[in-house]
Scaffold this motif. Structure first.
Motif, PDB file in Angstrom:
ATOM      1  N   THR A   1       1.053  -1.087   0.035  1.00 10.25           N
ATOM      2  CA  THR A   1       0.134   0.289  -0.135  1.00 10.25           C
ATOM      3  C   THR A   1       0.886   1.183  -0.515  1.00 10.25           C
ATOM      4  N   ARG A   2       2.308   1.336   0.764  1.00 14.10           N
ATOM      5  CA  ARG A   2       2.793   2.341   0.639  1.00 14.10           C
ATOM      6  C   ARG A   2       2.994   2.394  -0.756  1.00 14.10           C
ATOM      7  N   THR A   3       4.044   2.324  -1.680  1.00  9.56           N
ATOM      8  CA  THR A   3       4.428   1.749  -2.895  1.00  9.56           C
ATOM      9  C   THR A   3       3.258   3.014  -3.401  1.00  9.56           C
ATOM     10  N   VAL A   4       1.929   2.169  -3.428  1.00 10.20           N
ATOM     11  CA  VAL A   4       0.870   2.865  -4.667  1.00 10.20           C
ATOM     12  C   VAL A   4       0.804   4.498  -4.358  1.00 10.20           C
ATOM     13  N   LEU A   5       0.477   4.494  -2.202  1.00 12.04           N
ATOM     14  CA  LEU A   5       0.543   6.120  -2.411  1.00 12.04           C
ATOM     15  C   LEU A   5       2.235   6.844  -2.412  1.00 12.04           C
ATOM     16  N   ALA A   6       2.769   5.807  -2.425  1.00 12.25           N
ATOM     17  CA  ALA A   6       4.596   7.030  -2.742  1.00 12.25           C
ATOM     18  C   ALA A   6       4.253   7.234  -3.716  1.00 12.25           C
ATOM     19  N   ARG A   7       3.825   6.408  -4.701  1.00  6.35           N
ATOM     20  CA  ARG A   7       3.847   7.319  -6.266  1.00  6.35           C
ATOM     21  C   ARG A   7       2.450   8.269  -6.773  1.00  6.35           C
ATOM     22  N   ALA A   8       1.593   7.810  -5.797  1.00  2.00           N
ATOM     23  CA  ALA A   8       0.375   9.022  -6.377  1.00  2.00           C
ATOM     24  C   ALA A   8       1.125  10.447  -5.209  1.00  2.00           C
ATOM     25  N   MET A   9       2.148  10.584  -4.909  1.00  2.00           N
ATOM     26  CA  MET A   9       2.293  12.091  -4.239  1.00  2.00           C
ATOM     27  C   MET A   9       3.810  11.558  -4.412  1.00  2.00           C
ATOM     28  N   SER A  10       3.931  11.459  -5.458  1.00  2.00           N
ATOM     29  CA  SER A  10       5.749  11.302  -5.857  1.00  2.00           C
ATOM     30  C   SER A  10       5.754  12.614  -5.712  1.00  2.00           C
ATOM     31  N   PRO A  11       6.832  12.883  -6.338  1.00  2.00           N
ATOM     32  CA  PRO A  11       8.184  14.801  -5.921  1.00  2.00           C
ATOM     33  C   PRO A  11       7.382  15.095  -7.268  1.00  2.00           C
ATOM     34  N   ARG A  12       7.770  14.426  -7.849  1.00  2.00           N
ATOM     35  CA  ARG A  12       7.276  14.375  -9.236  1.00  2.00           C
ATOM     36  C   ARG A  12       5.157  14.985  -9.253  1.00  2.00           C
ATOM     37  N   ALA A  13       5.305  14.242  -8.745  1.00  2.00           N
ATOM     38  CA  ALA A  13       3.035  15.246  -9.071  1.00  2.00           C
ATOM     39  C   ALA A  13       3.070  16.035  -7.929  1.00  2.00           C
ATOM     40  N   VAL A  14       3.664  16.153  -7.332  1.00  2.00           N
ATOM     41  CA  VAL A  14       3.531  17.254  -6.112  1.00  2.00           C
ATOM     42  C   VAL A  14       4.051  18.450  -6.715  1.00  2.00           C
ATOM     43  N   ALA A  15       5.453  18.168  -7.482  1.00  2.00           N
ATOM     44  CA  ALA A  15       6.002  19.691  -7.914  1.00  2.00           C
ATOM     45  C   ALA A  15       4.910  20.125  -9.075  1.00  2.00           C
ATOM     46  N   GLU A  16       4.244  19.416  -9.991  1.00  2.00           N
ATOM     47  CA  GLU A  16       3.200  19.949 -10.816  1.00  2.00           C
ATOM     48  C   GLU A  16       2.027  20.670 -10.352  1.00  2.00           C
ATOM     49  N   LEU A  17       2.001  20.669  -8.886  1.00  2.00           N
ATOM     50  CA  LEU A  17       1.032  21.138  -7.839  1.00  2.00           C
ATOM     51  C   LEU A  17       1.608  22.449  -7.566  1.00  2.00           C
ATOM     52  N   LYS A  18       2.956  22.721  -7.598  1.00  2.00           N
ATOM     53  CA  LYS A  18       3.415  23.945  -7.329  1.00  2.00           C
ATOM     54  C   LYS A  18       2.437  25.452  -7.649  1.00  2.00           C
ATOM     55  N   GLU A  19       2.242  25.052  -8.163  1.00  2.00           N
ATOM     56  CA  GLU A  19       2.225  26.932  -9.536  1.00  2.00           C
ATOM     57  C   GLU A  19       0.603  27.107  -8.968  1.00  2.00           C
ATOM     58  N   LYS A  20      -0.431  26.345  -9.084  1.00  2.00           N
ATOM     59  CA  LYS A  20      -1.122  26.168  -8.556  1.00  2.00           C
ATOM     60  C   LYS A  20      -1.147  26.669  -6.810  1.00  2.00           C
ATOM     61  N   PHE A  21      -0.141  25.343  -5.907  1.00  2.00           N
ATOM     62  CA  PHE A  21      -0.441  26.228  -4.927  1.00  2.00           C
ATOM     63  C   PHE A  21       0.027  27.765  -4.545  1.00  2.00           C
ATOM     64  N   ARG A  22       0.816  28.468  -5.080  1.00  2.00           N
ATOM     65  CA  ARG A  22       1.686  29.485  -5.168  1.00  2.00           C
ATOM     66  C   ARG A  22       0.178  30.380  -5.335  1.00  2.00           C
ATOM     67  N   GLU A  23      -0.344  30.162  -6.497  1.00  2.00           N
ATOM     68  CA  GLU A  23      -1.346  31.245  -6.757  1.00  2.00           C
ATOM     69  C   GLU A  23      -2.419  31.350  -6.322  1.00  2.00           C
ATOM     70  N   ASP A  24      -3.530  30.308  -5.411  1.00  2.00           N
ATOM     71  CA  ASP A  24      -4.410  29.786  -4.086  1.00  2.00           C
ATOM     72  C   ASP A  24      -3.659  30.429  -2.969  1.00  2.00           C
ATOM     73  N   ALA A  25      -2.075  30.356  -2.838  1.00  2.00           N
ATOM     74  CA  ALA A  25      -1.951  30.746  -1.514  1.00  2.00           C
ATOM     75  C   ALA A  25      -1.855  32.596  -1.830  1.00  2.00           C
ATOM     76  N   GLU A  26      -1.212  33.231  -2.801  1.00  3.58           N
ATOM     77  CA  GLU A  26      -1.275  34.511  -2.780  1.00  3.58           C
ATOM     78  C   GLU A  26      -2.398  35.335  -2.799  1.00  3.58           C
ATOM     79  N   ARG A  27      -3.714  34.958  -3.277  1.00  2.00           N
ATOM     80  CA  ARG A  27      -5.132  35.631  -3.457  1.00  2.00           C
ATOM     81  C   ARG A  27      -5.446  35.536  -1.873  1.00  2.00           C
TER      82      ARG A  27
END
Ligand code: HEM
Length: 407
Positions: A106-132
C-alpha cells in the motif's frame, strides 16, 4: 486477560517510575511543554497507571520505539486500542495500522501517487492560491488565522489534488480531528468526535468512490493501481480515504502553528521577509517546535528491552513525538524557535517505514503559504489571545485573531 482501554494491562517494569498523570487532560493537551519536560526528566520510560501504558519522550528511545517495526508494531494500532482485542471506529487503516510485508504494497501505491514529480506539478497552483488568499486577508484587517487562513488553504487545494469533485471544509477538518481523537482513550474528546461518525463517514465514503474521482489526481493514480491488479478496488477506496483522514487537519495545524511561531518571534519573521527561501526551514522548525502530531502509540509484539527497561509483549507505548522534538540533550537550545536551524531528524513527520508519506505535499502547501506571507506582509500582529484546541493526538490551535500589516 485483563484489558484496560482496549489493550492489555501491564505492571510497571522494574526501575520505571510510576507517574500518576493524565496526558489526555485538556489542560495538558493545550499546553504540553511542562508535561513533556517532566516526562523526559523521569528517564527513558514512565509508567502511567491510569491507562496502564508506558510513555517515552526522550529523543533516542522515542525514535527507537517508533521506528523499530519488527518489535514495536503498528498492526496492533497506533492508538491506545490494541487491534488484536478491540475494533476501531472505522475499518482499520491499510497503511498506518499495518506492518510489512503488507505495508510495502500500500505504501508503494501512495508514494507513487504523491511522488515528488506529482507534487511539483501542483506547486504553481498552490502558489497562486496562497497569494490570492493572503491578498484577501491583507485587505481585511483583523481575521482569524485558524478559520480564515489555516483551515481555508488545505481544504481548497488538497481535496482537489486528491481528486474530489466537491469539498466540504467543516466535514473534512472534523474527519481529521475524529481520526486523531480516536487515538486516545475513551474520554470526552473521543466521545464527542465519535458522535459525528454517522454523519461524516458516509459522506467521505461516497466522495471517494472511483466514479467520483477526477482524472490526473492522487486518487486517480491510486485507482489506476487497482486497474493493474496491484491492489483491489476496495483497497483503493480505503487509501483515498486515508489521504483525507491524514492529509488535511495535519496541514491545517501545520499552517496555524507556523503562524503562531512567527507571530511570537518577530525576529524570525524579519529573517523570513529578508529571505523568503527560509519558508521551508521555517516550516521544519515549526514542526520540531510545535509537533502538530503530538503522540502516537506502538505495541510491543514480543518481550524485549530498550535502554535497560524490560518491556513485555502487549505493552502499549505512547511515543511522545512532541517531547522528543524538544529534548535538550539532542537539540541545542531546544526551547528556541530558530528558523536558521536545520532540524534534520525531527520526529514530527514520523520516521522509518511509516514516516509521513504525504510530507512532500505538506511541505509544498506550507511553503506556498509562508512564501506568500513573506513577500506581501510587513508585520504579523496578534489581535487577541491564541487559543489551543485539545485533541488526543494533535497540538492544534482553535482560534488566533491576527492582523497582517501590508508592505
Ligand atoms: C504518516 C505527521 C501531512 C498522509 C505520518 C506520521 C506522522 C505524520 C507523525 C507517522 C505515523 C506513524 O509512524 O505511525 C504529519 C504532519 C503533517 C502530515 C505533522 C502536516 C504538517 C500529511 C499529508 C498527507 C499525510 C498532507 C497526505 C497527503 C500520511 C499517511 C501516513 C502518514 C498516509 C501513513 C504512512 C505509513 O504508515 O506508511 N504523518 N503528516 N500526512 N501521513 Fe502524515
Amino acid at each position: 486477560m485483563n484489558l484496560i482501554e482496549g489493550h492489555l494491562a501491564i505492571d510497571p517494569p522494574s526501575g520505571v517510575p510510576v507517574w500518576d498523570i493524565d496526558p489526555y487532560d485538556p489542560a495538558i493537551l493545550s499546553d504540553p511543554r511542562e508535561y513533556y519536560a517532566e516526562l523526559r526528566s523521569k528517564g527513558p520510560f514512565a509508567y502511567i497507571p491510569r491507562y496502564s501504558i508506558l510513555a517515552c519522550g526522550r529523543y533516542g528511545e522515542t525514535k527507537e520505539v517508533f521506528s523499530d517495526w519488527s518489535r514495536f508494531v503498528s498492526s496492533r494500532g497506533v492508538g491506545i486500542l490494541d487491534l488484536k482485542f478491540a475494533a476501531p471506529f472505522q475499518a482499520r487503516s491499510i497503511i498506518i495500522d499495518v506492518d510489512p510485508p503488507y505495508h510495502a504494497k500500500t505504501r508503494t501505491v501512495l508514494a507513487r501517487a504523491m511522488s515528488p514529480r506529482a507534487v511539483a506539478e501542483l506547486k504553481e497552483k498552490f502558489r497562486e492560491d496562497a497569494e490570492r488568499l493572503v491578498d484577501s486577508l491583507i485587505g481585511r484587517g483583523t481575521f482569524d488565522a485558524v478559520q480564515d487562513l489555516a483551515e481555508v488553504f488545505p481544504t481548497n487545494v488538497f481535496p482537489r489534488a486528491a481528486g474530489l469533485k466537491e469539498t466540504d471544509r467543516r466535514r473534512l477538518i472534523d474527519y481529521g480531528a475524529m481520526v486523531f481523537n480516536a487515538i486516545g482513550p475513551e474520554n470526552d474528546l473521543r466521545r464527542k468526535a465519535m458522535k459525528r461518525v454517522e454523519e461524516i463517514l458516509p459522506w467521505v465514503m461516497e466522495r471517494t468512490k472511483r466514479d467520483m474521482i477526477e482524472p490526473e489526481t492522487f486518487g486517480a493514480t491510486i485507482y489506476a493501481a487497482a486497474d493493474e491488479g496491484e491492489i483491489t478496488e476496495q483497497e483503493a477506496g480505503m487509501l483515498v480515504r486515508a489521504l483525507l483522514g491524514a492529509g488535511i487537519d495535519t496541514t491545517v495545524t501545520g499552517i496555524g502553528n507556523a503562524l503562531w511561531c512567527l507571530g511570537q518571534n518577530p525576529d524570525a519573521f524579519e529573517l523570513l521577509k529578508e529571505d523568503p527561501n527560509l519558508a521551508r526551514p521555517a516550516f521544519e522548525e515549526t514542526l520540531r517546535y510545535t509537533s502538530p502530531v503530538s503522540a502516537f502509540y506502538r505495541t510491543a509484539n514480543c518481550d524485549t528491552e530498550v535502554s535497560g527497561t524490560r518491556i513485555v509483549e502487549g505493552s502499549k507505548i505512547l511515543c511522545v513525538l512532541g517531547s522528543a522534538n524538544l529534548d535538550e540533550s539532542h537539540w541545542p537550545n531546544a526551547d528556541r524557535f530558530d528558523i536558521r536551524r536545520r532540524p534534520f531528524g525531527h520526529l514530527a513527520l514520523g520516521t522509518g517505514i511509516h514516516g509521513c508519506v504525504g510530507q512532500n505535499v505538506a511541505r509544498a502547501e506550507v511553503d506556498a503559504v509562508l512564501t506568500a506571507i513573506a513577500r506581501k506582509v510587513n508585520r504579523i500582529e496578534f489581535a487577541g489571545e491564541a487559543v489551543w484546541r485539545p485533541n488526543n493526538a494533535m497540538h492544534a490551535l482553535d482560534r488566533m485573531p491576527m492582523t497582517f500589516v501590508p508592505n
